[in-house]
Every structure is written in structure tokens, then in C-alpha cells.
Design a protein around this motif. Structure first.
Motif, PDB file in Angstrom:
ATOM      1  N   THR A   1      -2.857   7.812  -7.040  1.00  0.00           N
ATOM      2  CA  THR A   1      -3.842   7.766  -8.116  1.00  0.00           C
ATOM      3  C   THR A   1      -3.757   6.410  -8.816  1.00  0.00           C
ATOM      4  OG1 THR A   1      -2.556   8.581 -10.022  1.00  0.00           O
ATOM      5  CG2 THR A   1      -3.404  10.219  -8.482  1.00  0.00           C
ATOM      6  N   VAL A   2      -4.919   5.908  -9.200  1.00  0.00           N
ATOM      7  CA  VAL A   2      -5.043   4.609  -9.855  1.00  0.00           C
ATOM      8  C   VAL A   2      -6.008   4.792 -11.023  1.00  0.00           C
ATOM      9  CG1 VAL A   2      -5.522   2.160  -9.504  1.00  0.00           C
ATOM     10  CG2 VAL A   2      -4.772   3.548  -7.580  1.00  0.00           C
ATOM     11  N   SER A   3      -5.770   4.051 -12.106  1.00  0.00           N
ATOM     12  CA  SER A   3      -6.563   4.270 -13.320  1.00  0.00           C
ATOM     13  C   SER A   3      -7.962   3.684 -13.246  1.00  0.00           C
ATOM     14  CB  SER A   3      -5.831   3.691 -14.536  1.00  0.00           C
ATOM     15  OG  SER A   3      -5.600   2.304 -14.369  1.00  0.00           O
ATOM     16  N   SER A   4      -8.200   2.735 -12.339  1.00  0.00           N
ATOM     17  CA  SER A   4      -9.531   2.122 -12.263  1.00  0.00           C
ATOM     18  C   SER A   4      -9.814   1.621 -10.854  1.00  0.00           C
ATOM     19  CB  SER A   4      -9.645   0.936 -13.238  1.00  0.00           C
ATOM     20  OG  SER A   4      -8.857  -0.157 -12.777  1.00  0.00           O
ATOM     21  N   PRO A   5     -11.083   1.594 -10.444  1.00  0.00           N
ATOM     22  CA  PRO A   5     -11.418   1.037  -9.125  1.00  0.00           C
ATOM     23  C   PRO A   5     -11.119  -0.449  -9.038  1.00  0.00           C
ATOM     24  CG  PRO A   5     -13.416   1.572 -10.376  1.00  0.00           C
ATOM     25  CD  PRO A   5     -12.269   2.146 -11.133  1.00  0.00           C
ATOM     26  N   GLN A   6     -11.179  -1.159 -10.164  1.00  0.00           N
ATOM     27  CA  GLN A   6     -10.876  -2.589 -10.165  1.00  0.00           C
ATOM     28  C   GLN A   6      -9.457  -2.859  -9.693  1.00  0.00           C
ATOM     29  OE1 GLN A   6     -12.840  -1.134 -12.313  1.00  0.00           O
ATOM     30  NE2 GLN A   6     -14.203  -2.535 -13.383  1.00  0.00           N
ATOM     31  N   TYR A   7      -8.531  -1.986 -10.077  1.00  0.00           N
ATOM     32  CA  TYR A   7      -7.142  -2.230  -9.711  1.00  0.00           C
ATOM     33  C   TYR A   7      -6.922  -2.068  -8.207  1.00  0.00           C
ATOM     34  CZ  TYR A   7      -2.566  -3.409 -11.461  1.00  0.00           C
ATOM     35  OH  TYR A   7      -1.427  -4.104 -11.757  1.00  0.00           O
ATOM     36  N   ILE A   8      -7.633  -1.147  -7.596  1.00  0.00           N
ATOM     37  CA  ILE A   8      -7.527  -0.983  -6.140  1.00  0.00           C
ATOM     38  C   ILE A   8      -7.970  -2.258  -5.447  1.00  0.00           C
ATOM     39  CG2 ILE A   8      -8.329   0.323  -4.135  1.00  0.00           C
ATOM     40  CD1 ILE A   8      -8.788   2.701  -6.035  1.00  0.00           C
ATOM     41  N   LYS A   9      -9.082  -2.821  -5.903  1.00  0.00           N
ATOM     42  CA  LYS A   9      -9.636  -4.017  -5.269  1.00  0.00           C
ATOM     43  C   LYS A   9      -8.764  -5.252  -5.471  1.00  0.00           C
ATOM     44  CE  LYS A   9     -14.382  -2.362  -5.968  1.00  0.00           C
ATOM     45  NZ  LYS A   9     -15.658  -2.579  -6.722  1.00  0.00           N
ATOM     46  N   SER A  10      -8.085  -5.325  -6.626  1.00  0.00           N
ATOM     47  CA  SER A  10      -7.373  -6.560  -6.962  1.00  0.00           C
ATOM     48  C   SER A  10      -5.889  -6.525  -6.625  1.00  0.00           C
ATOM     49  CB  SER A  10      -7.538  -6.868  -8.456  1.00  0.00           C
ATOM     50  OG  SER A  10      -6.931  -5.858  -9.247  1.00  0.00           O
ATOM     51  N   SER A  11      -5.349  -5.369  -6.249  1.00  0.00           N
ATOM     52  CA  SER A  11      -3.935  -5.274  -5.921  1.00  0.00           C
ATOM     53  C   SER A  11      -3.703  -5.491  -4.434  1.00  0.00           C
ATOM     54  CB  SER A  11      -3.378  -3.899  -6.322  1.00  0.00           C
ATOM     55  OG  SER A  11      -2.064  -3.734  -5.831  1.00  0.00           O
ATOM     56  N   THR A  12      -2.830  -6.416  -4.115  1.00  0.00           N
ATOM     57  CA  THR A  12      -2.490  -6.711  -2.716  1.00  0.00           C
ATOM     58  C   THR A  12      -1.953  -5.481  -2.012  1.00  0.00           C
ATOM     59  OG1 THR A  12      -1.926  -8.981  -3.337  1.00  0.00           O
ATOM     60  CG2 THR A  12      -1.088  -8.188  -1.224  1.00  0.00           C
ATOM     61  N   TYR A  13      -1.258  -4.629  -2.747  1.00  0.00           N
ATOM     62  CA  TYR A  13      -0.598  -3.471  -2.140  1.00  0.00           C
ATOM     63  C   TYR A  13      -1.535  -2.279  -1.985  1.00  0.00           C
ATOM     64  CZ  TYR A  13       3.271  -6.425  -3.466  1.00  0.00           C
ATOM     65  OH  TYR A  13       4.102  -7.511  -3.603  1.00  0.00           O
ATOM     66  N   LEU A  14      -2.511  -2.161  -2.867  1.00  0.00           N
ATOM     67  CA  LEU A  14      -3.407  -1.008  -2.819  1.00  0.00           C
ATOM     68  C   LEU A  14      -4.624  -1.219  -1.929  1.00  0.00           C
ATOM     69  CD1 LEU A  14      -3.421   0.136  -6.557  1.00  0.00           C
ATOM     70  CD2 LEU A  14      -2.093   1.075  -4.655  1.00  0.00           C
ATOM     71  N   ARG A  15      -5.091  -2.436  -1.867  1.00  0.00           N
ATOM     72  CA  ARG A  15      -6.342  -2.715  -1.149  1.00  0.00           C
ATOM     73  C   ARG A  15      -6.329  -2.176   0.287  1.00  0.00           C
ATOM     74  NH1 ARG A  15      -6.860  -7.519  -3.137  1.00  0.00           N
ATOM     75  NH2 ARG A  15      -5.833  -8.571  -1.417  1.00  0.00           N
ATOM     76  N   PRO A  16      -5.247  -2.377   1.078  1.00  0.00           N
ATOM     77  CA  PRO A  16      -5.252  -1.842   2.444  1.00  0.00           C
ATOM     78  C   PRO A  16      -5.186  -0.318   2.505  1.00  0.00           C
ATOM     79  CG  PRO A  16      -3.609  -3.588   2.176  1.00  0.00           C
ATOM     80  CD  PRO A  16      -4.045  -3.186   0.807  1.00  0.00           C
ATOM     81  N   LEU A  17      -4.829   0.327   1.379  1.00  0.00           N
ATOM     82  CA  LEU A  17      -4.673   1.782   1.338  1.00  0.00           C
ATOM     83  C   LEU A  17      -5.764   2.445   0.505  1.00  0.00           C
ATOM     84  CD1 LEU A  17      -0.816   1.830   0.725  1.00  0.00           C
ATOM     85  CD2 LEU A  17      -1.991   2.189   2.905  1.00  0.00           C
TER      86      LEU A  17
END
Length: 369
Positions: A142-158
Motif C-alpha cells: 500500500t502507498v499513500s499516493s499514486p505520485q509516490y509509486i511513479k517517483s520511487s525507484t523501488y516501487l515503479r517496477p512493482l
């Protein structure tokens, strides 16, 4: 369904993640299908088991603290001993995550990814293999915002296993009362509007120095609530720029005073300069009081909470000129401020209340199980 929440601390320790977990646990108590246990490190070397607001909290004995992370051998023992259908890890807490990887045995494991590890770069290099393993093993993130998924090196591939669940706040705390209205009147009479408000720890990533510099070009007063390591430095900056009459440092205030300050201000500003500001709960609090927000674009939740040209304005970080221009636009247009404040209050209630968050968490657990 047995849920095990794992982090380094829990209420009454004060902190954004600690309070987030507390709101989840209190909310789940209304759902008989869930049995929640919290596993954290104790403030001493002794392990204690407590009932806090009806929640079972196990505080595993702490050996030491390294880079703000409590080291606890007992935490490894407890995470293996406790039966759970879902273990919910709150990242970052490397010891808790390693404990699960080495000794956890729940059927499912989920991670709330609160923030990248930002400052402890050397620690990150050592921990990185475990981080990749943790995220790969997680059933959902779980992530608090869609922006964080896009901007995190670790989350983007997942991204395919990430679920956006915005953090919630108990918005009832910010309702106006006759006493709050009286304090608002006193505050505005004492400080003379228009009033700009900043609330937060006085730490480097908050970017308050840029807001102080911006005030030289803004016909208003800035009220600063909070204390921290950069407090003396930023007070000196205000004096050096001859802004003592415009910038007032109020230090810590009571909860009631804080609510009054939110209602008394004309614009709320979060001038953060670093990804350490992953969410900005103070924005939600100001929005709940019907105030327009000015924040910076960090690729995190700040510009998800505050929608540009809808609930306020978003400007580049580290740019005092942009902050000054945006403040002057808002302060010179009362109709715009009122409309943005109205939309901000609606957005806070619809998206960021603790009740909405708990409902989303409940559905999330059900889907994972």
C-alpha cells in the motif's frame, strides 16, 4: 482474521506512522472479524505486553538504537511466535522487515511503504538486497499516493502489486466551536492579517528558509508553529533579512491553539524541499479547516493531497520567488481563496478522513486473504 502490525514504535509515542497505525487499530476494533496485535520495540531492554485502547501491544526488549532504528532480538522471537493471517509491515523499519524475512510465518504479508530511505544512504546500500527481497515477497504494497509509486525507484517496477490507500486523519478534531472562534478573533487581532501559517518540525527538509525569504516580497505575516534542529538557524535568517515583524516563531502550541491557528490563517504553506516529506498530514488538517494550501512539487503525496488550482497552488521546491508569487496571487484574491478553501474541505472529508481510510484497509485485507 488475525492481523499483526509491525513497526518500531506505537502510541503514546508521537509520530506520523505511529498515529497512522493507531488509527487503523482503533478503526478495526469496530469489525468483529478482525483481531489486531501490534508488535514494536520497547523503550527499554524489557519486553512488555500491554492493552492500549483495547489493542494488544507487544513491546519487544530493545538492545540499542542505530540510525533511529531500535535493535531488538526479542522482536525476532515474537514475530515467529505470533499467529497471524496477515502480517502488516510498516516500512521503513529494517529490523522489523528482516525479522519477518527470517522468522515470520503468517500466511500473507503486506507492506505499507511510507517513504523511501532518504538520509541513511550508507545503511541503504547494506539493506538494499533485503529491501528488494521484502518487496518481492509482499503479497501487496500500500502507498499513500499514486505520485509516490511513479517517483520511487523501488516501487515503479512493482506498480502492479501496489494499492493506493491515502492516509487518514481524525477530522473531527478541527471543527469550529465558540471557544475556537473566540481564539481566532484574538489571533487575528494580535497578529494582524493577512496571515500565512506553517506547521511542522523545524528540520532541513521542511524548506522553511525559502518561505522566510519569500516573505520579504509578501505583504502578510508568517506564523511558524513547531520546534526543531533548524529553529535557531531560521530565526537568525529572519533577523538577518529584517523580517522580525513579519515572521513570528510561536514554538509548540496546544492542540486547541493549533486548531485555532488553522482557522485564523488565510493561507497554509508547506514549502518542503525533499522526498522526506512523503505525505504532509498538516495539509489535510488545514484543508479540513477550509483553508487553501500552497505546497511544493516533490513527486510525493504533497501534490496528491493538495490539487493544483483546485484546493490550492503547487510550485517548484527551493524557489522563494515562486512561493512569493503564489502567495501574492492567493492573498490578493479573496474569492479565489474562499473557493479553493471550500474545495479543500470537501476533498479532506471525502478522501482523507480516518473512517474512509479504515474502510479501504478493511477491503484491502479482505482482498489479500
Amino acid at each position: 482474521m488475525k492481523i499483526l502490525q509491525v513497526y518500531k514504535d506505537y502510541y503514546p509515542v508521537v509520530g506520523g506512522i505511529e498515529n497512522h497505525i493507531r488509527l487503523i487499530c482503533r478503526g478495526l476494533a469496530a469489525y468483529p472479524e478482525f483481531e489486531t496485535t501490534v508488535l514494536v520495540a520497547s523503550r527499554s531492554g524489557k519486553t512488555v505486553v500491554e492493552d492500549i485502547e483495547g489493542v494488544r501491544v507487544i513491546k519487544a526488549g530493545r538492545l540499542a538504537t542505530v540510525s533511529s532504528a531500535p535493535i531488538s532480538v526479542d522482536l525476532f522471537r515474537w514475530i515467529h511466535r505470533l499467529e497471524a493471517d496477515i502480517t502488516h509491515l510498516h516500512f521503513p523499519y529494517p529490523i522489523g522487515e528482516m525479522a519477518y524475512l527470517l522468522a515470520g510465518r503468517s500466511r500473507k504479508m503486506v507492506v505499507t511503504y511510507h517513504s523511501d530511505i532518504v538520509r541513511q544512504k550508507y545503511l541503504l546500500q547494506v539493506y538494499k538486497p533485503f529491501l528488494y527481497r521484502l518487496l518481492a515477497r509482499a503479497d501487496r504494497i500500500t502507498v499513500s499516493s499514486p505520485q509516490y509509486i511513479k517517483s520511487s525507484t523501488y516501487l515503479r517496477p512493482l506498480a502492479n502489486k501496489c494499492v493506493v490507500i491515502p492516509h487518514g486523519t481524525d477530522l473531527s478534531r478541527f471543527a469550529r466551536t465558540p471557544e475556537i472562534d473566540r481564539q481566532v478573533q484574538d489571533l487575528r487581532q494580535e497578529h494582524q492579517p493577512p496571515l500565512v501559517l506553517f506547521v511542522g518540525l523545524l528540520r532541513y527538509y521542511k524548506g522553511l528558509s525559502f518561505l522566510i525569504e519569500a516573505m520579504a516580497r509578501v505583504n502578510a505575516r508568517l506564523l511558524v508553529v513547531g520546534e526543531g534542529p533548524q529553529g535557531a538557524e531560521w530565526r537568525e535568517l529572519a533577523e538577518r533579512l529584517s523580517l522580525q515583524d513579519k515572521v513570528k516563531f510561536l514554538g509548540r502550541v496546544s492542540d486547541e491553539q493549533l486548531v485555532a491557528l488553522y482557522h485564523a490563517c488565510d493561507v497554509f504553506v508547506l514549502p518542503a524541499i525533499h522526498r522526506s516529506e512523503s505525505w504532509g498530514a498538516v495539509q489535510v488538517e488545514a484543508m479540513a479547516c477550509g483553508k487553501p494550501v500552497l505546497c511544493t512539487e516533490l513527486g510525493t503525496g504533497t501534490s496528491f493531497v493538495n490539487v493544483h488550482r483546485e484546493t490550492g497552488l503547487v510550485v517548484p521546491p527551493r524557489d522563494s520567488s515562486a512561493l512569493a508569487s503564489a502567495l501574492n496571487e492567493l492573498l490578493s484574491n479573496e474569492e479565489l481563496r474562499v473557493e479553493m478553501g471550500r474545495r479543500a474541505e470537501i476533498r479532506a472529508k471525502q478522501e482523507f478522513s480516518h473512517t474512509v481510510m479504515v474502510e479501504r484497509i478493511v477491503q484491502f485485507y479482505r482482498s489479500v486473504s
